[in-house]
Design an enzyme around this catalytic site. Structure first.
Site, PDB file in Angstrom:
ATOM      1  N   ASP A 191      -0.108 -25.607 -30.939  1.00  0.00           N
ATOM      2  CA  ASP A 191       0.458 -24.258 -30.884  1.00  0.00           C
ATOM      3  C   ASP A 191       1.962 -24.446 -30.754  1.00  0.00           C
ATOM      4  O   ASP A 191       2.446 -24.905 -29.721  1.00  0.00           O
ATOM      5  CB  ASP A 191      -0.127 -23.525 -29.664  1.00  0.00           C
ATOM      6  CG  ASP A 191       0.497 -22.146 -29.452  1.00  0.00           C
ATOM      7  OD1 ASP A 191       1.486 -21.826 -30.131  1.00  0.00           O
ATOM      8  OD2 ASP A 191      -0.011 -21.413 -28.575  1.00  0.00           O
ATOM      9  N   LYS A 235      -8.430 -20.243 -27.646  1.00  0.00           N
ATOM     10  CA  LYS A 235      -8.642 -19.616 -26.337  1.00  0.00           C
ATOM     11  C   LYS A 235      -9.836 -20.223 -25.601  1.00  0.00           C
ATOM     12  O   LYS A 235     -10.601 -19.517 -24.941  1.00  0.00           O
ATOM     13  CB  LYS A 235      -8.817 -18.098 -26.460  1.00  0.00           C
ATOM     14  CG  LYS A 235      -7.698 -17.405 -27.233  1.00  0.00           C
ATOM     15  CD  LYS A 235      -6.343 -17.485 -26.568  1.00  0.00           C
ATOM     16  CE  LYS A 235      -5.293 -16.674 -27.301  1.00  0.00           C
ATOM     17  NZ  LYS A 235      -4.469 -17.476 -28.236  1.00  0.00           N
ATOM     18  N   TYR A 271      -0.354 -26.915 -15.801  1.00  0.00           N
ATOM     19  CA  TYR A 271      -0.915 -26.194 -16.942  1.00  0.00           C
ATOM     20  C   TYR A 271       0.207 -25.646 -17.816  1.00  0.00           C
ATOM     21  O   TYR A 271       0.998 -24.847 -17.377  1.00  0.00           O
ATOM     22  CB  TYR A 271      -1.788 -25.038 -16.449  1.00  0.00           C
ATOM     23  CG  TYR A 271      -3.063 -24.913 -17.247  1.00  0.00           C
ATOM     24  CD1 TYR A 271      -3.032 -24.907 -18.625  1.00  0.00           C
ATOM     25  CD2 TYR A 271      -4.293 -24.805 -16.613  1.00  0.00           C
ATOM     26  CE1 TYR A 271      -4.197 -24.803 -19.357  1.00  0.00           C
ATOM     27  CE2 TYR A 271      -5.462 -24.696 -17.337  1.00  0.00           C
ATOM     28  CZ  TYR A 271      -5.402 -24.699 -18.706  1.00  0.00           C
ATOM     29  OH  TYR A 271      -6.558 -24.595 -19.427  1.00  0.00           O
ATOM     30  N   LYS A 294      -3.072 -24.039 -23.667  1.00  0.00           N
ATOM     31  CA  LYS A 294      -4.514 -24.196 -23.795  1.00  0.00           C
ATOM     32  C   LYS A 294      -4.902 -25.564 -24.304  1.00  0.00           C
ATOM     33  O   LYS A 294      -4.079 -26.331 -24.765  1.00  0.00           O
ATOM     34  CB  LYS A 294      -5.020 -23.165 -24.791  1.00  0.00           C
ATOM     35  CG  LYS A 294      -5.074 -21.784 -24.286  1.00  0.00           C
ATOM     36  CD  LYS A 294      -6.167 -21.620 -23.299  1.00  0.00           C
ATOM     37  CE  LYS A 294      -5.685 -20.836 -22.125  1.00  0.00           C
ATOM     38  NZ  LYS A 294      -4.338 -20.327 -22.303  1.00  0.00           N
ATOM     39  N   ARG A 334      -5.110 -15.773 -20.271  1.00  0.00           N
ATOM     40  CA  ARG A 334      -4.363 -16.562 -19.285  1.00  0.00           C
ATOM     41  C   ARG A 334      -5.121 -17.820 -18.887  1.00  0.00           C
ATOM     42  O   ARG A 334      -4.979 -18.315 -17.763  1.00  0.00           O
ATOM     43  CB  ARG A 334      -4.027 -15.706 -18.053  1.00  0.00           C
ATOM     44  CG  ARG A 334      -3.164 -14.507 -18.421  1.00  0.00           C
ATOM     45  CD  ARG A 334      -2.842 -13.621 -17.256  1.00  0.00           C
ATOM     46  NE  ARG A 334      -2.097 -12.451 -17.729  1.00  0.00           N
ATOM     47  CZ  ARG A 334      -0.786 -12.412 -17.896  1.00  0.00           C
ATOM     48  NH1 ARG A 334      -0.053 -13.466 -17.633  1.00  0.00           N
ATOM     49  NH2 ARG A 334      -0.194 -11.328 -18.339  1.00  0.00           N
ATOM     50  N   ASP A 382      -6.556 -10.812 -25.587  1.00  0.00           N
ATOM     51  CA  ASP A 382      -6.144 -12.113 -26.163  1.00  0.00           C
ATOM     52  C   ASP A 382      -7.332 -12.921 -26.684  1.00  0.00           C
ATOM     53  O   ASP A 382      -7.272 -14.157 -26.739  1.00  0.00           O
ATOM     54  CB  ASP A 382      -5.375 -12.971 -25.147  1.00  0.00           C
ATOM     55  CG  ASP A 382      -3.937 -12.517 -24.943  1.00  0.00           C
ATOM     56  OD1 ASP A 382      -3.501 -11.575 -25.623  1.00  0.00           O
ATOM     57  OD2 ASP A 382      -3.246 -13.116 -24.089  1.00  0.00           O
TER      58      ASP A 382
END
Ligand code: F6R
Ligand code: MG
Ligand code: MG
Length: 380
Positions: free
Chosen positions: A20, A141, A243, A246, A280, A301
């Site tokens: 990403d 996701k 973090y 993803k 999230r 999302d």
């Protein structure tokens, strides 16, 4: 044509490398200009004979580079090519002020192997069969453990894969290479002999993930040292120490002639099981199989999505893609996924929609606890 026949008896490597490097808008999808940058660079690399073939796609906000070559897994030149493309795409993302430009590139410069630098990688080297159908699965996701259930069903569950029961060349079952992604250990286990033990591990999908599936020694048609499936296992938060995005995983699955049939492979995704990583990185939701045109994460999302691109290989050339989930055969799965989406969303901030405390990507709990520090009293 001459070029193709020269390569004929050499093993082929199929690599998917993804990152990403900027969302449009938010974390919804990939801007077409980033795909154009990637296609241009991969076309050059193909012309220069570094690659046999390539395909560029996206799922949600992840840019996916599909490449075939003869350089083997973990090849420095291939990884560097992908890294440079992600850097170039990041520049374009910065120019367009896309969201989170360069977010998965965790290092300042390439250093030999792209693993551990942010992008996700699934690669396998094998001898191309006379007919070699292969499917590239790509998810957004969610996390690598989201592949555990479908891969188990495909290669070990006779209620999914009829061939395990009725095809003599599948009947021996398969070997599973399972990684403990917290302790960085792996174990090889046999199905069907050890299915209960395999499930004891891979049901805990945030820790134990299927990395590869192998034919068994006694497989009548396939060499036991060439994988039938491989899954990316990068965990960005472990890579970065905190973090930072993803772990949206990818996988390659070969099909037919002694392996599960293409339809048995896709059937593994007919149940929209609950996976973690939605909104999230802190919620559970159903995994919805979609065609590429619907690989856009919108509702809260999400919900988490998976696409499947099918190819026949012709001496490493990618004959395809066929957008395999762009099919009414998966409408009912999608409808179920949307019912489950609605059901899960109604839990709002409650578990099991929200992830357990330790697994959340975002949390305010330390601040809340600090605020309440003087107000907690002993219970009876
Ligand atoms: C990203 C993702 C999103 C984001 C969310 C908040 O892949 O899953 O759900 O976590 O949109 O993003 P920020 O913190 O960037 O505003
Ligand atoms: Mg993103
Ligand atoms: Mg993503």
């Amino acid at each position: 044509m001459a070029k193709i026949s020269k390569r004929k008896n050499r093993k082929i490597t199929f690599s998917i490398i993804k990152a990403d490097v900027g969302g449009w808008p938010g974390h919804a999808t990939v801007h077409p200009d980033l795909m154009t940058v990637a296609s241009g660079e991969l076309a050059k690399a193909t012309k220069d004979d570094m690659l046999i073939d390539y395909h560029v796609t996206h799922v949600g906000d992840d840019l996916e580079l599909l490449m075939t070559h003869t350089r083997g897994e973990d090849n420095e030149k291939i990884h560097e090519l992908a890294w440079n493309i992600f850097e170039k795409a990041t520049k374009k993302a910065q120019e367009l002020k896309l969201y989170g430009a360069g977010q998965d590139l965790l290092a300042d410069a390439f250093s030999g192997n792209i693993k551990g630098m942010g992008p996700g990688v699934a690669e396998m080297e094998f001898t191309e069969r006379v007919g070699e159908p292969i499917v590239a699965f790509m998810m957004d996701k969610t996390e690598p453990g989201a592949f555990n259930l479908p891969i188990y069903k495909i290669f070990a569950d006779p209620f999914n894969t009829a061939g395990l029961i009725i095809d003599p060349s599948c009947h021996a079952g398969f070997r599973f290479e399972i990684w403990d992604i917290q302790d960085h250990k792996k174990v090889i286990m046999n199905a069907p002999e050890e299915t209960y033990d395999i499930l004891a591990l891979i049901g805990a999908k945030e820790r134990y993930v299927i990395k590869r599936v192998w034919p068994k020694e006694e497989h009548p048609k396939l060499p036991a040292d060439e994988p039938a499936a491989v899954i990316s296992t990068e965990k960005l938060y472990q890579t970065a120490g905190k973090y930072v995005g993803k772990d949206d995983p990818v996988a390659l699955v070969r099909a037919q002639s002694g392996l599960p049939a293409l339809g048995e492979v896709l059937e593994g995704f007919a149940f929209p099981h609950l996976v973690s990583g939605w909104m999230r990185g802190s919620h559970n939701g159903p995994l919805m199989p979609v065609g590429v045109k619907n690989a856009i994460c919108t509702r809260f999302d999400g919900p988490p999505r998976v696409i499947a691109l099918g190819f026949q290989l012709a001496n490493g050339k990618l004959i395809g893609p066929v957008d395999l989930f762009d099919d009414p055969g998966f409408d009912y799965t999608r409808e179920t996924a949307m019912r489950v989406t609605d059901y899960m969303r109604r839990h709002g901030p409650f578990e099991p929609h929200r992830l357990p405390m330790a697994d959340m990507e975002y949390t305010t709990l330390p601040d809340v606890m600090k605020k309440l520090a003087g107000r907690f009293e002993k219970t009876d």
